[in-house]
Motif scaffolding. Structure first.
Motif, PDB file in Angstrom:
ATOM      1  N   VAL A  25       0.866  -1.170   0.000  1.00 15.03           N
ATOM      2  CA  VAL A  25       0.000   0.000   0.000  1.00 15.03           C
ATOM      3  C   VAL A  25       0.905   1.224   0.000  1.00 15.03           C
ATOM      4  N   SER A  26       0.606   2.168  -0.881  1.00 15.09           N
ATOM      5  CA  SER A  26       1.385   3.404  -0.908  1.00 15.09           C
ATOM      6  C   SER A  26       0.461   4.573  -0.601  1.00 15.09           C
ATOM      7  N   GLY A  27       1.028   5.740  -0.436  1.00 15.28           N
ATOM      8  CA  GLY A  27       0.230   6.916  -0.141  1.00 15.28           C
ATOM      9  C   GLY A  27      -0.800   7.220  -1.210  1.00 15.28           C
ATOM     10  N   SER A  28      -0.518   6.825  -2.450  1.00 19.66           N
ATOM     11  CA  SER A  28      -1.429   7.122  -3.559  1.00 19.66           C
ATOM     12  C   SER A  28      -2.219   5.900  -4.018  1.00 19.66           C
ATOM     13  N   GLY A  29      -2.245   4.860  -3.239  1.00 23.52           N
ATOM     14  CA  GLY A  29      -2.983   3.656  -3.637  1.00 23.52           C
ATOM     15  C   GLY A  29      -2.149   2.413  -3.405  1.00 23.52           C
ATOM     16  N   PHE A  30      -1.864   1.707  -4.486  1.00 24.72           N
ATOM     17  CA  PHE A  30      -1.078   0.484  -4.405  1.00 24.72           C
ATOM     18  C   PHE A  30       0.161   0.620  -5.277  1.00 24.72           C
ATOM     19  N   THR A  31       1.185  -0.124  -4.928  1.00 24.11           N
ATOM     20  CA  THR A  31       2.387  -0.199  -5.738  1.00 24.11           C
ATOM     21  C   THR A  31       2.810  -1.660  -5.809  1.00 24.11           C
ATOM     22  N   GLY A  32       3.556  -2.000  -6.830  1.00 21.76           N
ATOM     23  CA  GLY A  32       4.002  -3.377  -6.970  1.00 21.76           C
ATOM     24  C   GLY A  32       5.177  -3.483  -7.917  1.00 21.76           C
ATOM     25  N   MET A  33       5.863  -4.600  -7.834  1.00 20.10           N
ATOM     26  CA  MET A  33       7.025  -4.854  -8.681  1.00 20.10           C
ATOM     27  C   MET A  33       7.214  -6.347  -8.873  1.00 20.10           C
ATOM     28  N   THR A  34       7.756  -6.716 -10.016  1.00 19.67           N
ATOM     29  CA  THR A  34       8.114  -8.106 -10.281  1.00 19.67           C
ATOM     30  C   THR A  34       9.442  -8.397  -9.591  1.00 19.67           C
ATOM     31  N   GLN A  77       0.625 -16.308 -16.293  1.00 18.56           N
ATOM     32  CA  GLN A  77       0.605 -14.918 -15.832  1.00 18.56           C
ATOM     33  C   GLN A  77       1.860 -14.126 -16.216  1.00 18.56           C
ATOM     34  N   ALA A  78       2.482 -14.480 -17.342  1.00 21.19           N
ATOM     35  CA  ALA A  78       3.680 -13.759 -17.794  1.00 21.19           C
ATOM     36  C   ALA A  78       3.378 -12.287 -18.052  1.00 21.19           C
ATOM     37  N   GLU A  79       2.187 -11.974 -18.537  1.00 14.44           N
ATOM     38  CA  GLU A  79       1.851 -10.572 -18.803  1.00 14.44           C
ATOM     39  C   GLU A  79       1.852  -9.756 -17.515  1.00 14.44           C
ATOM     40  N   ALA A  80       1.376 -10.315 -16.427  1.00 16.63           N
ATOM     41  CA  ALA A  80       1.423  -9.609 -15.145  1.00 16.63           C
ATOM     42  C   ALA A  80       2.872  -9.369 -14.737  1.00 16.63           C
ATOM     43  N   SER A  81       3.741 -10.335 -14.962  1.00 14.55           N
ATOM     44  CA  SER A  81       5.157 -10.157 -14.647  1.00 14.55           C
ATOM     45  C   SER A  81       5.743  -9.002 -15.456  1.00 14.55           C
ATOM     46  N   PHE A  94      -4.245  -1.616 -15.345  1.00 15.64           N
ATOM     47  CA  PHE A  94      -4.496  -2.524 -16.456  1.00 15.64           C
ATOM     48  C   PHE A  94      -5.392  -3.659 -15.988  1.00 15.64           C
ATOM     49  N   GLU A  95      -5.533  -4.649 -16.810  1.00 13.42           N
ATOM     50  CA  GLU A  95      -6.465  -5.735 -16.510  1.00 13.42           C
ATOM     51  C   GLU A  95      -5.803  -6.889 -15.762  1.00 13.42           C
ATOM     52  N   THR A  96      -5.021  -6.570 -14.758  1.00 10.57           N
ATOM     53  CA  THR A  96      -4.467  -7.602 -13.890  1.00 10.57           C
ATOM     54  C   THR A  96      -5.426  -7.750 -12.716  1.00 10.57           C
ATOM     55  N   GLY A 104      -4.328  -5.900   3.788  1.00 10.58           N
ATOM     56  CA  GLY A 104      -4.612  -4.691   3.037  1.00 10.58           C
ATOM     57  C   GLY A 104      -3.855  -4.553   1.737  1.00 10.58           C
ATOM     58  N   CYS A 105      -2.895  -5.424   1.493  1.00  8.20           N
ATOM     59  CA  CYS A 105      -2.132  -5.375   0.246  1.00  8.20           C
ATOM     60  C   CYS A 105      -2.847  -6.195  -0.830  1.00  8.20           C
ATOM     61  N   PRO A 106      -2.813  -5.725  -2.073  1.00 10.76           N
ATOM     62  CA  PRO A 106      -3.469  -6.491  -3.142  1.00 10.76           C
ATOM     63  C   PRO A 106      -2.681  -7.761  -3.480  1.00 10.76           C
ATOM     64  N   LEU A 107      -3.408  -8.788  -3.885  1.00  7.69           N
ATOM     65  CA  LEU A 107      -2.831 -10.057  -4.312  1.00  7.69           C
ATOM     66  C   LEU A 107      -3.227 -10.283  -5.769  1.00  7.69           C
ATOM     67  N   ILE A 108      -2.320 -10.797  -6.574  1.00  4.25           N
ATOM     68  CA  ILE A 108      -2.643 -11.115  -7.962  1.00  4.25           C
ATOM     69  C   ILE A 108      -3.563 -12.332  -7.947  1.00  4.25           C
TER      70      ILE A 108
END
Length: 161
Positions: A25-34, A77-81, A94-96, A104-108
């Motif tokens: 969770v970030s100040g502006s919503g969610f963040t993520g990285m491969t 799920q290569a496109e999500a990566s 996007f459509e992930t 509270g953190c999003p899960l793929i």
């Protein structure tokens, strides 16, 4: 003697690994990285680690919120990566498909496994930070994992016994 960075990268490409998306969770919503640099650390207490580039936006959120989630991607799920490996700010737009984690953190959605973590500590390691988390929730499925090797995505097939 200095090691040629290209020789080092070429040697590392020989190591196949699973692929994860780390979210926070970030100040502006969610963040993520491969992240392919992910591993178990301890069974008691249950701990995992992930290596995060010092310039990654996700690192700031990890430090601020002290919690994160890891989705072990499934073979389809290569496109999500690819999406979360980019330096774009809008990977979640996007459509992930995602689901809400208990922390509270999003899960793929439909990943092979999910781990939700509280950040225990971090350790500087060159141009990365090793983040160690205590796993507070773990869920796995029977979905085959996504594998990354030599710059390519693939799947896993067991050898005949």
């Amino acid at each position: 003697m200095d090691l040629d960075p290209e020789l080092f990268k070429r040697a590392l490409r020989a190591w196949p690994s699973g692929v994860t998306v780390v979210t926070a969770v970030s100040g502006s919503g969610f963040t993520g990285m491969t992240a392919s640099s992910f591993t178990s650390v301890s069974l008691s207490p249950p701990m995992v680690s992930v290596c995060v580039d010092v310039a990654a936006r996700t690192l700031e959120a990890l430090r601020a919120q002290r919690r994160f989630a890891i989705s072990v991607l499934a073979s389809d799920q290569a496109e999500a990566s690819r999406r979360f490996a980019s330096r774009r700010d809008d990977a979640f737009k996007f459509e992930t498909p995602t689901v809400d984690g208990a922390n509270g953190c999003p899960l793929i959605a439909d990943a092979s496994a999910h781990l939700e973590c509280d950040m225990a500590f971090e350790h500087a390691a060159g141009d990365h930070i090793i983040v160690v988390g205590v796993v507070t929730r773990a869920v796995s499925t029977e979905r085959a994992p996504l594998v990354y090797w030599n710059g390519q995505y693939g799947g896993f097939a067991p050898l005949p016994v």
